[in-house]
Motif scaffolding. Sequence first.
Motif, PDB file in Angstrom:
ATOM      1  N   VAL A   1       8.710 -11.739  -2.059  1.00 44.91           N
ATOM      2  CA  VAL A   1       7.771 -11.446  -3.138  1.00 44.91           C
ATOM      3  C   VAL A   1       7.480  -9.951  -3.201  1.00 44.91           C
ATOM      4  CG1 VAL A   1       5.469 -11.941  -4.078  1.00 44.91           C
ATOM      5  CG2 VAL A   1       6.687 -13.711  -2.774  1.00 44.91           C
ATOM      6  N   SER A   2       7.382  -9.426  -4.408  1.00 50.57           N
ATOM      7  CA  SER A   2       6.876  -8.077  -4.654  1.00 50.57           C
ATOM      8  C   SER A   2       5.637  -8.195  -5.531  1.00 50.57           C
ATOM      9  CB  SER A   2       7.912  -7.203  -5.373  1.00 50.57           C
ATOM     10  OG  SER A   2       9.049  -6.986  -4.575  1.00 50.57           O
ATOM     11  N   ILE A   3       4.579  -7.470  -5.169  1.00 54.04           N
ATOM     12  CA  ILE A   3       3.342  -7.527  -5.929  1.00 54.04           C
ATOM     13  C   ILE A   3       2.915  -6.116  -6.311  1.00 54.04           C
ATOM     14  CG2 ILE A   3       0.961  -8.371  -6.004  1.00 54.04           C
ATOM     15  CD1 ILE A   3       1.618 -10.066  -3.540  1.00 54.04           C
ATOM     16  N   GLY A   4       2.606  -5.902  -7.586  1.00 50.81           N
ATOM     17  CA  GLY A   4       2.012  -4.651  -8.042  1.00 50.81           C
ATOM     18  C   GLY A   4       0.551  -4.892  -8.345  1.00 50.81           C
TER      19      GLY A   4
ATOM     20  N   LYS B   1       6.067  -7.559  -0.226  1.00 52.76           N
ATOM     21  CA  LYS B   1       5.784  -6.131  -0.311  1.00 52.76           C
ATOM     22  C   LYS B   1       4.741  -5.906  -1.398  1.00 52.76           C
ATOM     23  CE  LYS B   1      10.255  -4.438   1.363  1.00 52.76           C
ATOM     24  NZ  LYS B   1      11.403  -3.528   1.118  1.00 52.76           N
ATOM     25  N   VAL B   2       3.757  -5.049  -1.088  1.00 50.69           N
ATOM     26  CA  VAL B   2       2.685  -4.744  -2.018  1.00 50.69           C
ATOM     27  C   VAL B   2       2.704  -3.261  -2.338  1.00 50.69           C
ATOM     28  CG1 VAL B   2       0.201  -4.840  -2.439  1.00 50.69           C
ATOM     29  CG2 VAL B   2       1.293  -6.599  -1.028  1.00 50.69           C
ATOM     30  N   VAL B   3       2.665  -2.927  -3.623  1.00 54.29           N
ATOM     31  CA  VAL B   3       2.601  -1.534  -4.068  1.00 54.29           C
ATOM     32  C   VAL B   3       1.584  -1.433  -5.200  1.00 54.29           C
ATOM     33  CG1 VAL B   3       4.980  -0.951  -3.436  1.00 54.29           C
ATOM     34  CG2 VAL B   3       4.489  -1.832  -5.724  1.00 54.29           C
ATOM     35  N   ASN B   4       1.194  -0.229  -5.535  1.00 56.03           N
ATOM     36  CA  ASN B   4       0.377   0.007  -6.714  1.00 56.03           C
ATOM     37  C   ASN B   4       1.150  -0.429  -7.952  1.00 56.03           C
ATOM     38  OD1 ASN B   4      -0.077   2.297  -8.999  1.00 56.03           O
ATOM     39  ND2 ASN B   4      -2.014   1.656  -8.082  1.00 56.03           N
ATOM     40  N   ASP B   5       0.456  -0.984  -8.940  1.00 60.84           N
ATOM     41  CA  ASP B   5       1.153  -1.500 -10.116  1.00 60.84           C
ATOM     42  C   ASP B   5       1.870  -0.408 -10.908  1.00 60.84           C
ATOM     43  OD1 ASP B   5      -1.292  -0.417 -10.929  1.00 60.84           O
ATOM     44  OD2 ASP B   5      -1.604  -1.882 -12.524  1.00 60.84           O
TER      45      ASP B   5
END
Length: 233
Positions: A57-60, A95-99
Amino acid sequence: MPRRGRTLAVDVGGTHVKALVEGADERRRFKTPRRLTAEDMVARTLELVDGWRFDRVSIGVPAQVVHGRVVHEPVNLGRGWIGFDYGRAFGKPTKVVNDAVMQAIGGYDGGKMLFLGFGTGLGSAMIVDGLVEALELGHLPFRRATFEDYVNREGRKRLGRKRWRAAVLETVDLFRQALQPDSILLGGGLADDLGACPANVTLGGNDDAFTGGFKLWQPRARRGQPALGYRSS
Protein backbone atom coordinates in the motif's frame (compact mmCIF):
# COMPACT_ATOMS: atom_id res chain seq x y z
CA MET A 1 12.25 -4.34 -13.10
CA PRO A 2 9.32 -3.31 -10.89
CA ARG A 3 8.70 -5.42 -7.82
CA ARG A 4 6.25 -8.27 -8.37
CA GLY A 5 2.74 -7.94 -7.08
CA ARG A 6 0.32 -5.05 -7.11
CA THR A 7 0.25 -1.79 -5.19
CA LEU A 8 -2.84 -0.16 -3.75
CA ALA A 9 -2.50 3.64 -3.90
CA VAL A 10 -4.66 5.69 -1.52
CA ASP A 11 -4.96 9.46 -1.90
CA VAL A 12 -6.40 11.05 1.25
CA GLY A 13 -7.96 14.39 0.38
CA GLY A 14 -10.03 16.95 2.20
CA THR A 15 -13.13 16.16 0.11
CA HIS A 16 -12.62 12.53 -0.91
CA VAL A 17 -10.42 9.54 -0.16
CA LYS A 18 -9.60 7.87 -3.48
CA ALA A 19 -8.09 4.47 -4.19
CA LEU A 20 -6.77 2.56 -7.19
CA VAL A 21 -5.03 -0.78 -7.39
CA GLU A 22 -2.23 -1.24 -9.89
CA GLY A 23 -3.47 -2.65 -13.18
CA ALA A 24 -7.13 -1.70 -12.62
CA ASP A 25 -9.14 0.88 -14.54
CA GLU A 26 -11.75 1.59 -11.90
CA ARG A 27 -11.04 4.27 -9.31
CA ARG A 28 -13.04 4.11 -6.11
CA ARG A 29 -13.66 6.83 -3.54
CA PHE A 30 -15.68 7.90 -0.54
CA LYS A 31 -16.49 11.35 0.76
CA THR A 32 -14.12 12.48 3.49
CA PRO A 33 -15.89 12.90 6.84
CA ARG A 34 -15.17 16.20 8.54
CA ARG A 35 -13.13 14.65 11.38
CA LEU A 36 -11.70 11.59 9.63
CA THR A 37 -9.16 9.70 11.76
CA ALA A 38 -6.40 7.42 10.49
CA GLU A 39 -8.14 4.38 11.94
CA ASP A 40 -11.43 5.26 10.25
CA MET A 41 -9.62 5.97 6.96
CA VAL A 42 -8.11 2.48 6.90
CA ALA A 43 -11.36 0.78 7.87
CA ARG A 44 -13.38 2.61 5.23
CA THR A 45 -10.69 2.12 2.57
CA LEU A 46 -10.62 -1.64 3.20
CA GLU A 47 -14.40 -1.70 2.74
CA LEU A 48 -14.04 0.40 -0.40
CA VAL A 49 -11.49 -1.92 -2.05
CA ASP A 50 -13.21 -5.16 -1.12
CA GLY A 51 -12.61 -7.64 -3.94
CA TRP A 52 -9.32 -6.10 -5.06
CA ARG A 53 -6.14 -8.09 -4.58
CA PHE A 54 -2.99 -6.16 -3.63
CA ASP A 55 0.36 -6.87 -2.00
CA ARG A 56 1.40 -3.46 -0.62
CA VAL A 57 0.00 0.00 0.00
CA SER A 58 1.02 3.60 -0.69
CA ILE A 59 -0.78 6.39 1.14
CA GLY A 60 -0.64 10.14 0.47
CA VAL A 61 -1.86 12.16 3.46
CA PRO A 62 -2.37 15.95 3.75
CA ALA A 63 0.11 16.29 6.59
CA GLN A 64 3.83 16.63 7.16
CA VAL A 65 5.58 13.28 6.82
CA VAL A 66 9.24 12.71 7.78
CA HIS A 67 11.00 9.42 7.00
CA GLY A 68 7.68 7.72 6.39
CA ARG A 69 6.08 8.90 9.63
CA VAL A 70 3.32 11.46 10.05
CA VAL A 71 4.73 14.13 12.39
CA HIS A 72 1.84 16.65 12.44
CA GLU A 73 -1.89 16.05 12.51
CA PRO A 74 -3.66 17.08 9.28
CA VAL A 75 -5.14 20.57 9.56
CA ASN A 76 -8.45 19.69 7.90
CA LEU A 77 -9.02 16.15 9.23
CA GLY A 78 -9.43 14.45 12.60
CA ARG A 79 -6.64 13.40 14.93
CA GLY A 80 -4.78 10.14 15.50
CA TRP A 81 -2.57 10.21 12.39
CA ILE A 82 0.69 10.61 14.33
CA GLY A 83 2.13 7.30 15.53
CA PHE A 84 -0.54 5.22 13.80
CA ASP A 85 0.71 1.84 12.48
CA TYR A 86 -0.60 1.96 8.91
CA GLY A 87 1.09 -1.26 7.83
CA ARG A 88 -0.42 -3.21 10.68
CA ALA A 89 -3.86 -1.71 10.04
CA PHE A 90 -3.79 -2.62 6.34
CA GLY A 91 -2.07 -5.93 6.98
CA LYS A 92 0.35 -5.20 4.14
CA PRO A 93 3.73 -3.45 3.74
CA THR A 94 2.82 0.24 3.61
CA LYS A 95 4.58 3.49 2.66
CA VAL A 96 3.26 6.87 3.78
CA VAL A 97 4.16 10.19 2.15
CA ASN A 98 2.72 13.68 1.99
CA ASP A 99 -0.09 13.82 -0.57
CA ALA A 100 1.61 16.58 -2.57
CA VAL A 101 4.77 14.48 -2.74
CA MET A 102 2.82 11.52 -4.12
CA GLN A 103 1.20 13.67 -6.81
CA ALA A 104 4.50 15.32 -7.67
CA ILE A 105 6.23 11.97 -8.14
CA GLY A 106 3.40 10.83 -10.40
CA GLY A 107 3.79 13.83 -12.70
CA TYR A 108 7.58 14.17 -12.60
CA ASP A 109 9.47 13.98 -15.89
CA GLY A 110 12.96 15.16 -14.95
CA GLY A 111 14.84 18.34 -14.11
CA LYS A 112 13.84 20.74 -11.35
CA MET A 113 10.08 20.67 -10.91
CA LEU A 114 7.85 22.51 -8.44
CA PHE A 115 4.47 20.98 -7.63
CA LEU A 116 1.59 23.03 -6.23
CA GLY A 117 -1.71 21.39 -5.31
CA PHE A 118 -4.85 23.51 -4.91
CA GLY A 119 -7.72 22.03 -2.94
CA THR A 120 -8.78 22.03 0.69
CA GLY A 121 -5.27 23.33 1.39
CA LEU A 122 -2.18 24.24 -0.65
CA GLY A 123 0.18 21.29 -1.09
CA SER A 124 3.72 21.77 -2.32
CA ALA A 125 6.77 19.70 -3.20
CA MET A 126 9.96 20.06 -5.20
CA ILE A 127 11.81 17.40 -7.16
CA VAL A 128 15.35 18.21 -8.29
CA ASP A 129 17.02 15.66 -10.57
CA GLY A 130 15.07 12.89 -8.90
CA LEU A 131 15.51 14.04 -5.30
CA VAL A 132 12.15 14.72 -3.65
CA GLU A 133 11.68 17.42 -1.03
CA ALA A 134 8.34 18.03 0.69
CA LEU A 135 7.58 21.71 1.25
CA GLU A 136 5.19 23.70 3.44
CA LEU A 137 4.77 26.79 1.27
CA GLY A 138 1.07 27.21 1.92
CA HIS A 139 1.57 28.50 5.45
CA LEU A 140 3.95 31.30 4.48
CA PRO A 141 2.61 34.86 4.90
CA PHE A 142 0.81 36.30 1.88
CA ARG A 143 -1.10 39.58 1.76
CA ARG A 144 -3.11 39.71 5.00
CA ALA A 145 -2.99 35.98 5.79
CA THR A 146 -1.18 33.00 4.20
CA PHE A 147 -0.93 31.66 0.65
CA GLU A 148 -3.24 28.80 1.58
CA ASP A 149 -5.92 31.16 2.87
CA TYR A 150 -6.14 32.84 -0.53
CA VAL A 151 -5.83 29.93 -2.96
CA ASN A 152 -7.58 27.01 -1.27
CA ARG A 153 -11.24 26.03 -1.64
CA GLU A 154 -12.40 28.43 1.07
CA GLY A 155 -10.40 31.22 -0.56
CA ARG A 156 -12.12 30.56 -3.88
CA LYS A 157 -15.52 30.69 -2.23
CA ARG A 158 -14.68 33.95 -0.47
CA LEU A 159 -12.96 35.75 -3.35
CA GLY A 160 -14.94 34.50 -6.32
CA ARG A 161 -13.36 32.81 -9.34
CA LYS A 162 -11.75 35.90 -10.94
CA ARG A 163 -9.99 37.19 -7.82
CA TRP A 164 -9.11 33.66 -6.74
CA ARG A 165 -7.48 32.95 -10.10
CA ALA A 166 -5.48 36.18 -9.83
CA ALA A 167 -4.26 35.12 -6.37
CA VAL A 168 -3.27 31.69 -7.70
CA LEU A 169 -1.33 33.15 -10.63
CA GLU A 170 0.43 35.59 -8.29
CA THR A 171 1.30 32.68 -5.98
CA VAL A 172 2.71 30.64 -8.86
CA ASP A 173 4.78 33.60 -10.08
CA LEU A 174 6.20 34.38 -6.63
CA PHE A 175 7.27 30.78 -6.06
CA ARG A 176 8.72 30.64 -9.56
CA GLN A 177 10.88 33.69 -8.80
CA ALA A 178 11.96 32.35 -5.40
CA LEU A 179 12.68 28.71 -6.32
CA GLN A 180 13.64 29.00 -10.01
CA PRO A 181 12.20 25.66 -11.17
CA ASP A 182 12.52 24.42 -14.75
CA SER A 183 8.81 23.63 -14.73
CA ILE A 184 5.77 23.90 -12.48
CA LEU A 185 3.09 21.23 -12.20
CA LEU A 186 -0.32 22.14 -10.79
CA GLY A 187 -2.67 19.61 -9.24
CA GLY A 188 -5.42 19.23 -6.70
CA GLY A 189 -9.17 19.43 -7.05
CA LEU A 190 -9.20 23.11 -8.05
CA ALA A 191 -6.47 23.04 -10.68
CA ASP A 192 -8.89 22.52 -13.56
CA ASP A 193 -10.69 25.75 -12.62
CA LEU A 194 -7.67 27.87 -13.55
CA GLY A 195 -8.15 27.74 -17.29
CA ALA A 196 -5.12 28.71 -19.40
CA CYS A 197 -1.75 28.35 -17.65
CA PRO A 198 1.36 30.54 -17.97
CA ALA A 199 4.44 29.35 -19.86
CA ASN A 200 6.22 26.33 -18.33
CA VAL A 201 3.22 25.65 -16.09
CA THR A 202 1.14 22.53 -16.75
CA LEU A 203 -1.87 20.86 -15.21
CA GLY A 204 -1.31 17.41 -13.78
CA GLY A 205 -3.39 14.40 -14.69
CA ASN A 206 -6.20 12.96 -12.58
CA ASP A 207 -4.18 9.82 -11.93
CA ASP A 208 -0.88 11.46 -10.91
CA ALA A 209 -1.36 10.60 -7.22
CA PHE A 210 -1.96 6.95 -8.07
CA THR A 211 0.99 6.85 -10.46
CA GLY A 212 3.15 8.36 -7.71
CA GLY A 213 1.94 5.74 -5.27
CA PHE A 214 2.89 2.96 -7.65
CA LYS A 215 6.31 4.52 -8.26
CA LEU A 216 7.08 4.50 -4.52
CA TRP A 217 7.55 0.74 -4.74
CA GLN A 218 9.55 0.71 -7.97
CA PRO A 219 13.36 0.51 -8.03
CA ARG A 220 14.85 4.03 -8.00
CA ALA A 221 16.94 3.58 -11.11
CA ARG A 222 14.79 2.41 -14.00
CA ARG A 223 16.05 2.62 -17.54
CA GLY A 224 14.96 5.87 -19.17
CA GLN A 225 13.39 7.29 -16.04
CA PRO A 226 14.70 9.61 -13.31
CA ALA A 227 15.90 7.90 -10.13
CA LEU A 228 13.83 9.04 -7.17
CA GLY A 229 15.21 9.59 -3.69
CA TYR A 230 13.69 11.17 -0.61
CA ARG A 231 14.81 13.62 2.05
CA SER A 232 12.04 14.98 4.25
CA SER A 233 9.37 12.59 3.14
